[in-house]
Design a protein around this motif. Structure first.
Motif, PDB file in Angstrom:
ATOM      1  N   ILE A  64      -7.850   4.119  -1.659  1.00 21.87           N
ATOM      2  CA  ILE A  64      -7.632   2.649  -1.129  1.00 21.87           C
ATOM      3  C   ILE A  64      -8.510   2.304   0.028  1.00 21.87           C
ATOM      4  O   ILE A  64      -9.171   1.184   0.038  1.00 21.87           O
ATOM      5  N   ALA A 104      -6.305  -4.058   4.215  1.00 20.43           N
ATOM      6  CA  ALA A 104      -5.873  -2.830   3.475  1.00 20.43           C
ATOM      7  C   ALA A 104      -6.533  -1.477   4.131  1.00 20.43           C
ATOM      8  O   ALA A 104      -5.979  -0.496   3.780  1.00 20.43           O
ATOM      9  N   VAL A 114       0.907  -1.129  -0.049  1.00 13.99           N
ATOM     10  CA  VAL A 114       0.006  -0.180  -0.018  1.00 13.99           C
ATOM     11  C   VAL A 114       0.802   1.436   0.008  1.00 13.99           C
ATOM     12  O   VAL A 114       0.691   2.023  -0.718  1.00 13.99           O
ATOM     13  N   ALA A 120      -4.290   1.575   4.752  1.00  9.33           N
ATOM     14  CA  ALA A 120      -4.536   2.658   4.467  1.00  9.33           C
ATOM     15  C   ALA A 120      -4.802   3.823   5.439  1.00  9.33           C
ATOM     16  O   ALA A 120      -4.308   5.109   5.290  1.00  9.33           O
ATOM     17  N   SER A 170      -4.438   7.183  -0.343  1.00  3.94           N
ATOM     18  CA  SER A 170      -4.916   6.347   0.952  1.00  3.94           C
ATOM     19  C   SER A 170      -6.233   6.438   1.373  1.00  3.94           C
ATOM     20  O   SER A 170      -6.861   5.461   1.269  1.00  3.94           O
TER      21      SER A 170
END
Length: 459
Positions: free
Chosen positions: A455, A395, A188, A399, A452
Motif C-alpha cells: 500500500i 494512505a 487500510v 500504511a 502495508s
C-alpha cells in the motif's frame, strides 16, 4: 524508579534478556517448575542483574503484576462465567449446531473466524477470545479434529483486529502521534487485517491443526462437559447474549470518537456514565447478569443453581489469571530495566528507510518487553520526527502506522501476557505454544508488513 538511569549498554542488556528467557524456559521445560513460580523467580533475578535499585524491585514487580491483573482478571473471570452459563444451559451447543448446519462441517473454522472478525472490531483481544471460547470448544468437541483447527482462526481474528484496526488503543494512539486520519486508517487496517487473517488464521490454522491435534480442555466447563438440558436456548438467544457486551463496548467506542471530533462535551455527566457502562469489564458484567436471568430463572432454574454454576467457572481460570499476570510482571521488569529504550535508541540511527526502520524498531521493542501496545506507541513516538519531516500524508501515513503495528505483534514469547493467556486456555505446553501461537503472531506481523508495504509503495 523515577531517578533510575540505566548505565548498561545494549550488549549487556541484550545478554540479560536472552539469559532470562533461557533460564525461564529451562526451569519450566527441564526442571518442571510451575510457570507462575518460575516467572516470579526469573523476574526477581532479572531485576537484580539489570541494576534496578533494591528498594524499587518489589514495587516494580508488584505494580507490573497488578497492572496486568487489572486488565485481565475481570475480563477472564466474567468471560468464564458467561461461558459457563452458555455451556451448562446448552446454549453453546445450540449455537454450534446452528453454525455447522448453516455452513457445513468443513467450513466451521471459516464461520467461527468470520464471526470473530466481526466481534473483534469493537472488543479487545482477550475479552473477545474468552467470550467466543465456549462456542469454539463445543464445535471442536462435536466435529473432532482437534482444538487448533477451530481455535487458531478465532484467536487470529481477534488479534489482527486488535493490532491493525481502530478503535483499538495501539493504532489509535499511533495515528494521533503521527497525524494519520483515523477513518482512512480503518480502511487500510481492514485491507491488511482480512488477507492476513486468511493466511495466518484460516490457512495456517488448517495446516497446524492437522499436525498438532489437541484435545478440547474442560477449563470453561468446571470439569467434564455438562449434559445439556432438554430445552436449550435458541442460537438467536445465544448470539444476542454474545452481542450484548459487544454493542455496549461499540457504543463506548462511538462516544470516544465523538469526543475526539468535538461533537460532545466530555465533562457532561451523561457522557461519563455512558462511558462507564460501555467499559469492557462493566459491559461483561451486564452480560453476565442478563445471562444469569435469561438462562436461569426464565428457563426454570433457581437462583441457587445459577450461583453454583457461576462459582464453578472461577476455579479453573484462577491459574490462567495468575500465570498471565506473572507474564505481564516479567515484561514489566524488562521495561523497567531500560532494554526496550536502549534497543530503540540504537536502531533509530541505522539509516534504513522510515517504513522499514519503524517496523524493525517496533519488532525489537515487542521482543524486548512483550507488550504490543507499548511497542507500537513507543515506535510511533520514535519515528514521529522523521515522518513529519518527510511530509507523509493520506494512505502513506496510514500504511506506516500499520507497518509499526505489524512489528509490534512479531515473535510473541514468554514476556507477553497473551502468550500465557492463549497457552493456558488451550492447555498447551510452552513448546506447543511456540509452534502455534508464536508462529501465528509472526505470520501476522510479516503479512501485515508486506501488505502495508504494498500500500505504501502504490499510494
Amino acid at each position: 524508579m523515577e531517578n533510575f538511569q540505566q548505565t548498561l549498554g545494549i550488549g549487556p542488556l541484550l545478554a540479560i534478556v536472552i539469559g532470562a528467557i533461557v533460564l525461564l524456559l529451562v526451569l519450566i521445560i527441564q526442571f518442571r517448575v510451575h510457570a507462575f513460580v518460575a516467572l516470579i523467580l526469573v523476574s526477581l533475578l532479572t531485576a537484580v542483574v539489570a541494576g534496578i535499585p533494591p528498594q524499587a524491585i518489589l514495587t516494580t514487580i508488584t505494580s507490573s503484576f497488578g497492572s496486568t491483573l487489572g486488565g485481565v482478571a475481570l475480563l477472564v473471570g466474567l468471560g468464564a462465567m458467561l461461558g459457563r452459563l452458555l455451556e451448562v444451559s446448552g446454549g453453546a451447543q445450540a449455537l454450534a449446531d446452528d453454525l455447522v448446519n448453516r455452513f457445513g462441517e468443513k467450513r466451521a473454522p471459516l464461520a467461527l473466524g468470520i464471526a470473530s472478525l466481526i466481534f473483534g472490531f469493537p472488543i479487545f483481544f482477550d475479552a473477545g477470545l474468552v467470550v467466543m471460547l465456549p462456542v469454539v470448544f463445543t464445535v471442536a468437541r462435536r466435529l473432532g479434529g482437534g482444538l487448533l483447527l477451530y481455535g487458531i482462526p478465532v484467536a487470529t481474528a481477534f488479534s489482527v483486529m486488535h493490532v491493525f484496526v481502530p478503535p483499538h488503543p495501539g493504532p489509535v494512539a499511533a495515528a494521533e502521534l503521527l497525524g494519520a486520519d483515523v477513518g482512512l486508517l480503518v480502511l487500510v487496517g481492514l485491507a491488511v487485517a482480512i488477507p492476513t487473517w486468511i493466511v495466518a488464521g484460516w490457512l495456517f490454522g488448517h495446516w497446524i491443526g492437522q499436525r498438532v491435534v489437541l484435545p478440547v480442555p474442560d477449563i470453561l466447563s468446571g470439569g467434564a462437559p455438562a449434559e445439556p438440558p432438554a430445552n436449550p436456548p435458541s442460537s438467536g438467544t445465544v448470539v444476542g447474549l454474545l452481542l450484548l457486551p459487544l454493542v455496549l463496548i461499540f457504543i463506548n467506542t462511538g462516544l470516544d470518537f465523538a469526543r475526539a471530533q468535538g461533537w460532545v462535551n466530555s465533562d457532561a455527566g451523561w457522557f461519563q456514565l455512558a462511558r462507564t457502562i460501555g467499559a469492557t469489564p462493566v459491559a461483561l458484567l451486564i452480560a453476565v447478569l442478563v445471562a444469569s436471568y435469561v438462562l436461569g430463572p426464565r428457563r426454570g432454574r433457581d437462583a441457587s443453581s445459577v450461583e453454583r454454576t457461576l462459582d464453578s467457572a472461577l476455579g479453573p481460570v484462577c491459574s490462567i489469571i495468575l500465570v498471565t499476570g506473572a507474564g505481564g510482571m516479567f515484561g514489566g521488569v524488562l521495561r523497567a530495566s531500560g532494554i526496550g529504550d536502549a534497543l530503540a535508541d540504537g536502531m533509530a540511527y541505522i539509516g534504513l528507510p522510515i517504513f522499514v526502520a519503524g517496523f524493525l524498531i517496533a519488532t525489537a521493542l515487542r521482543v524486548a518487553q512483550g507488550s504490543a501496545t507499548v511497542a507500537l506507541i513507543t515506535a510511533a513516538g520514535l519515528v514521529q520526527p522523521a515522518v513529519q519531516a518527510a511530509g507523509y500524508q493520506g494512505a502513506d501515513l496510514a500504511a506506516i502506522v500499520v507497518a509499526l503495528a505489524a512489528g509490534s505483534v512479531m515473535l510473541s514469547h514468554v514476556n507477553d501476557s497473551g502468550f500465557w493467556l492463549v497457552g493456558r486456555f488451550f492447555n498447551m505446553d510452552i513448546k506447543t505454544t511456540f509452534k502455534t501461537w508464536t508462529v501465528m503472531q509472526t505470520l501476522v506481523g510479516l503479512m501485515g508488513f508486506a501488505l502495508s508495504g504494498l500500500i505504501f509503495w502504490l499510494a
